[in-house]
Design a protein around this motif. Structure first.
Motif, PDB file in Angstrom:
ATOM      1  N   GLN A  87       0.827  -1.206   0.000  1.00 57.07           N
ATOM      2  CA  GLN A  87       0.000   0.000   0.000  1.00 57.07           C
ATOM      3  C   GLN A  87       0.859   1.254   0.000  1.00 57.07           C
ATOM      4  OE1 GLN A  87      -2.579  -0.309   3.360  1.00 57.07           O
ATOM      5  NE2 GLN A  87      -3.720  -2.071   2.573  1.00 57.07           N
ATOM      6  N   ALA A  88       1.969   1.192   0.734  1.00 52.34           N
ATOM      7  CA  ALA A  88       2.862   2.347   0.760  1.00 52.34           C
ATOM      8  C   ALA A  88       3.481   2.599  -0.610  1.00 52.34           C
ATOM      9  CB  ALA A  88       3.953   2.131   1.803  1.00 52.34           C
ATOM     10  N   GLN A  90       2.182   1.879  -3.509  1.00 53.74           N
ATOM     11  CA  GLN A  90       1.162   2.457  -4.387  1.00 53.74           C
ATOM     12  C   GLN A  90       0.952   3.939  -4.092  1.00 53.74           C
ATOM     13  OE1 GLN A  90      -2.266  -0.029  -3.746  1.00 53.74           O
ATOM     14  NE2 GLN A  90      -1.471  -1.739  -4.979  1.00 53.74           N
ATOM     15  N   ALA A  91       0.962   4.260  -2.796  1.00 56.19           N
ATOM     16  CA  ALA A  91       0.798   5.665  -2.421  1.00 56.19           C
ATOM     17  C   ALA A  91       1.977   6.501  -2.909  1.00 56.19           C
ATOM     18  CB  ALA A  91       0.659   5.783  -0.907  1.00 56.19           C
ATOM     19  N   ASN A  92       3.190   5.924  -2.848  1.00 54.09           N
ATOM     20  CA  ASN A  92       4.378   6.643  -3.323  1.00 54.09           C
ATOM     21  C   ASN A  92       4.315   6.872  -4.829  1.00 54.09           C
ATOM     22  OD1 ASN A  92       5.449   6.766  -0.768  1.00 54.09           O
ATOM     23  ND2 ASN A  92       6.653   4.888  -0.991  1.00 54.09           N
ATOM     24  N   ALA A  93       3.811   5.859  -5.555  1.00 55.44           N
ATOM     25  CA  ALA A  93       3.701   6.004  -7.011  1.00 55.44           C
ATOM     26  C   ALA A  93       2.720   7.105  -7.369  1.00 55.44           C
ATOM     27  CB  ALA A  93       3.278   4.674  -7.624  1.00 55.44           C
ATOM     28  N   THR A  94       1.593   7.156  -6.661  1.00 51.82           N
ATOM     29  CA  THR A  94       0.591   8.210  -6.904  1.00 51.82           C
ATOM     30  C   THR A  94       1.170   9.588  -6.588  1.00 51.82           C
ATOM     31  OG1 THR A  94      -1.181   6.661  -6.359  1.00 51.82           O
ATOM     32  CG2 THR A  94      -1.713   9.010  -6.302  1.00 51.82           C
ATOM     33  N   PHE A  95       1.920   9.652  -5.497  1.00 57.61           N
ATOM     34  CA  PHE A  95       2.540  10.920  -5.107  1.00 57.61           C
ATOM     35  C   PHE A  95       3.564  11.370  -6.137  1.00 57.61           C
ATOM     36  CE2 PHE A  95       5.921  13.258  -2.931  1.00 57.61           C
ATOM     37  CZ  PHE A  95       5.195  14.321  -2.415  1.00 57.61           C
ATOM     38  N   ALA A  96       4.323  10.415  -6.699  1.00 56.76           N
ATOM     39  CA  ALA A  96       5.331  10.760  -7.706  1.00 56.76           C
ATOM     40  C   ALA A  96       4.676  11.316  -8.966  1.00 56.76           C
ATOM     41  CB  ALA A  96       6.170   9.524  -8.034  1.00 56.76           C
ATOM     42  N   LYS A  97       3.567  10.698  -9.379  1.00 59.81           N
ATOM     43  CA  LYS A  97       2.864  11.192 -10.563  1.00 59.81           C
ATOM     44  C   LYS A  97       2.325  12.605 -10.325  1.00 59.81           C
ATOM     45  CE  LYS A  97       1.468   6.629 -12.258  1.00 59.81           C
ATOM     46  NZ  LYS A  97       0.320   5.743 -12.570  1.00 59.81           N
ATOM     47  N   GLN A  98       1.777  12.825  -9.141  1.00 57.00           N
ATOM     48  CA  GLN A  98       1.242  14.144  -8.833  1.00 57.00           C
ATOM     49  C   GLN A  98       2.356  15.185  -8.786  1.00 57.00           C
ATOM     50  OE1 GLN A  98      -1.995  14.826  -8.573  1.00 57.00           O
ATOM     51  NE2 GLN A  98      -1.493  17.001  -8.372  1.00 57.00           N
ATOM     52  N   SER A  99       3.535  14.775  -8.271  1.00 58.37           N
ATOM     53  CA  SER A  99       4.669  15.697  -8.208  1.00 58.37           C
ATOM     54  C   SER A  99       5.136  16.080  -9.607  1.00 58.37           C
ATOM     55  CB  SER A  99       5.806  15.060  -7.416  1.00 58.37           C
ATOM     56  OG  SER A  99       5.409  14.789  -6.089  1.00 58.37           O
ATOM     57  N   GLN A 100       5.170  15.108 -10.514  1.00 58.48           N
ATOM     58  CA  GLN A 100       5.559  15.403 -11.895  1.00 58.48           C
ATOM     59  C   GLN A 100       4.580  16.363 -12.558  1.00 58.48           C
ATOM     60  OE1 GLN A 100       5.963  11.647 -13.867  1.00 58.48           O
ATOM     61  NE2 GLN A 100       7.830  11.072 -12.741  1.00 58.48           N
ATOM     62  N   ALA A 101       3.288  16.137 -12.297  1.00 56.22           N
ATOM     63  CA  ALA A 101       2.287  17.035 -12.873  1.00 56.22           C
ATOM     64  C   ALA A 101       2.435  18.448 -12.321  1.00 56.22           C
ATOM     65  CB  ALA A 101       0.884  16.485 -12.586  1.00 56.22           C
ATOM     66  N   ASN A 102       2.700  18.555 -11.034  1.00 54.36           N
ATOM     67  CA  ASN A 102       2.877  19.880 -10.434  1.00 54.36           C
ATOM     68  C   ASN A 102       4.122  20.572 -10.981  1.00 54.36           C
ATOM     69  OD1 ASN A 102       0.616  19.453  -8.867  1.00 54.36           O
ATOM     70  ND2 ASN A 102       1.785  18.737  -7.081  1.00 54.36           N
ATOM     71  N   ALA A 103       5.183  19.780 -11.229  1.00 55.26           N
ATOM     72  CA  ALA A 103       6.405  20.368 -11.770  1.00 55.26           C
ATOM     73  C   ALA A 103       6.172  20.935 -13.169  1.00 55.26           C
ATOM     74  CB  ALA A 103       7.514  19.320 -11.791  1.00 55.26           C
ATOM     75  N   LYS A 104       5.419  20.204 -13.991  1.00 54.06           N
ATOM     76  CA  LYS A 104       5.132  20.691 -15.352  1.00 54.06           C
ATOM     77  C   LYS A 104       4.284  21.953 -15.295  1.00 54.06           C
ATOM     78  CE  LYS A 104       5.419  16.150 -17.564  1.00 54.06           C
ATOM     79  NZ  LYS A 104       4.675  15.107 -18.329  1.00 54.06           N
ATOM     80  N   GLN A 105       3.343  21.984 -14.355  1.00 56.83           N
ATOM     81  CA  GLN A 105       2.492  23.160 -14.232  1.00 56.83           C
ATOM     82  C   GLN A 105       3.294  24.367 -13.772  1.00 56.83           C
ATOM     83  OE1 GLN A 105      -0.723  23.274 -15.132  1.00 56.83           O
ATOM     84  NE2 GLN A 105      -0.699  25.490 -14.714  1.00 56.83           N
ATOM     85  N   ASN A 106       4.247  24.133 -12.881  1.00 55.81           N
ATOM     86  CA  ASN A 106       5.092  25.235 -12.401  1.00 55.81           C
ATOM     87  C   ASN A 106       5.953  25.797 -13.519  1.00 55.81           C
ATOM     88  OD1 ASN A 106       4.089  25.021  -9.820  1.00 55.81           O
ATOM     89  ND2 ASN A 106       5.713  23.629  -9.125  1.00 55.81           N
ATOM     90  N   GLN A 107       6.472  24.891 -14.377  1.00 58.09           N
ATOM     91  CA  GLN A 107       7.267  25.359 -15.512  1.00 58.09           C
ATOM     92  C   GLN A 107       6.411  26.163 -16.477  1.00 58.09           C
ATOM     93  OE1 GLN A 107       9.098  21.935 -17.257  1.00 58.09           O
ATOM     94  NE2 GLN A 107      10.513  21.628 -15.532  1.00 58.09           N
ATOM     95  N   ALA A 108       5.177  25.732 -16.667  1.00 54.30           N
ATOM     96  CA  ALA A 108       4.286  26.455 -17.570  1.00 54.30           C
ATOM     97  C   ALA A 108       3.968  27.845 -17.037  1.00 54.30           C
ATOM     98  CB  ALA A 108       2.992  25.666 -17.781  1.00 54.30           C
ATOM     99  N   ASN A 109       3.853  27.976 -15.759  1.00 53.22           N
ATOM    100  CA  ASN A 109       3.554  29.273 -15.142  1.00 53.22           C
ATOM    101  C   ASN A 109       4.795  30.100 -14.881  1.00 53.22           C
ATOM    102  OD1 ASN A 109       0.844  28.542 -15.104  1.00 53.22           O
ATOM    103  ND2 ASN A 109       0.986  27.692 -13.025  1.00 53.22           N
ATOM    104  N   GLN A 110       5.970  29.588 -15.325  1.00 53.77           N
ATOM    105  CA  GLN A 110       7.236  30.269 -15.141  1.00 53.77           C
ATOM    106  C   GLN A 110       7.460  30.637 -13.665  1.00 53.77           C
ATOM    107  OE1 GLN A 110       7.297  33.659 -17.745  1.00 53.77           O
ATOM    108  NE2 GLN A 110       7.457  32.417 -19.600  1.00 53.77           N
ATOM    109  N   ALA A 111       7.216  29.629 -12.837  1.00 52.39           N
ATOM    110  CA  ALA A 111       7.419  29.847 -11.403  1.00 52.39           C
ATOM    111  C   ALA A 111       8.902  29.857 -11.098  1.00 52.39           C
ATOM    112  CB  ALA A 111       6.728  28.743 -10.602  1.00 52.39           C
ATOM    113  N   VAL A 112       9.279  30.626 -10.118  1.00 54.35           N
ATOM    114  CA  VAL A 112      10.666  30.710  -9.685  1.00 54.35           C
ATOM    115  C   VAL A 112      10.819  29.907  -8.407  1.00 54.35           C
ATOM    116  CG1 VAL A 112      12.532  32.230  -8.920  1.00 54.35           C
ATOM    117  CG2 VAL A 112      10.908  32.982 -10.695  1.00 54.35           C
ATOM    118  N   THR A 113      11.730  28.945  -8.433  1.00 58.66           N
ATOM    119  CA  THR A 113      11.977  28.107  -7.265  1.00 58.66           C
ATOM    120  C   THR A 113      13.080  28.717  -6.423  1.00 58.66           C
ATOM    121  OG1 THR A 113      11.335  26.143  -8.509  1.00 58.66           O
ATOM    122  CG2 THR A 113      12.594  25.801  -6.474  1.00 58.66           C
TER     123      THR A 113
END
Length: 252
Positions: A87-88, A90-113
């Protein structure tokens, strides 16, 4: 006792209380050791000498039984956690996918890290670990664990345990014991235990019971720091400088 425990350790220092007993009494104690390890019930002896000898042996048996009980409980906990590992994952895999999606969205919005500095654990010892993780691991170890980790021995012998217990009873902090063990490893002594014993005896004699006191009395090489005299020694190197003959250096 647990059915999985099928072994018992014998120690050479048991020979002292057993040497005055008859073979029959020694056989009774041997049976008592096996029975007590398996059942945990203290045996009874008709011989007073055998009872006294077994009471000495029982101290070591109780320590080993307690260690085994602790290991058994940790294995049970690990087994319980193993059932939840899927179960852990599976939860890590879901979290990784969500993190990748957030990273792409941040790049699209030209966010500064903005990088956030992460504190790195620093050892109070003079020796430097190969990485911060190694340093934190060494500070969390007990002196007994560090002795084995540094390769000074394959196990904690009765002699080492007796030395560390005696030093603790005399007020030495575990931090001092750890520092002395690390210096023993750095020195690469051929006989680590006698070297460590001599080092700790000097600590006790000098009143170095805390890590700060130990560090104040030792430099990186393990030798005592130079202590200036409170009063001059009486020797004046420059007193007769005007009357000493000159020395000429021959130049070829």
């Amino acid at each position: 006792m647990d059915d999985e425990k099928k072994s018992v350790l014998f120690y050479t220092d048991w020979a002292e209380p057993l040497k005055y007993l008859s073979l029959e009494e020694k056989g009774m104690i041997f049976d008592a050791i096996l029975s007590y390890t398996e059942t945990g019930k203290a045996p009874s002896f008709e011989s007073q000498a055998a009872a006294v000898a077994f009471s000495f042996i029982r101290l070591r048996l109780d320590v080993n039984i307690q260690k085994w009980t602790s290991i058994r409980e940790k294995r049970r906990e690990a087994g319980a956690l193993g059932g939840k590992q899927r179960q852990a994952n599976q939860a890590n895999a879901t979290f990784a996918k969500q993190s990748q999606a957030n990273a792409k969205q941040n790049q699209a919005n030209q966010a500064v890290t903005v990088p956030v500095p992460v504190p790195v654990p620093v050892l109070s010892s003079s020796s430097k670990p190969s990485s911060p993780e190694d340093g934190m691991m060494m500070t969390m170890m007990t002196p007994e664990q560090l002795w084995i980790q540094l390769g000074l021995g394959k196990q904690v012998t009765p002699g080492l345990q007796e030395l560390l217990s005696d030093c603790r009873a005399k007020g030495l902090e575990d931090a001092v014991l750890i520092e002395a063990i690390k210096r023993t490893a750095e020195y690469e002594a051929k006989a680590p235990l006698p070297y460590l014993r001599a080092s700790l005896e000097r600590c006790i004699a000098g009143g170095c019971k805390t890590l700060s006191q130990f560090q104040a009395a030792h430099c990186g090489s393990g030798r005592s720091l130079r202590v200036d005299r409170e009063t001059p020694s009486g020797r004046d190197f420059l007193k007769d400088a005007g009357t000493r003959p000159f020395r000429f250096v021959r130049r070829d």
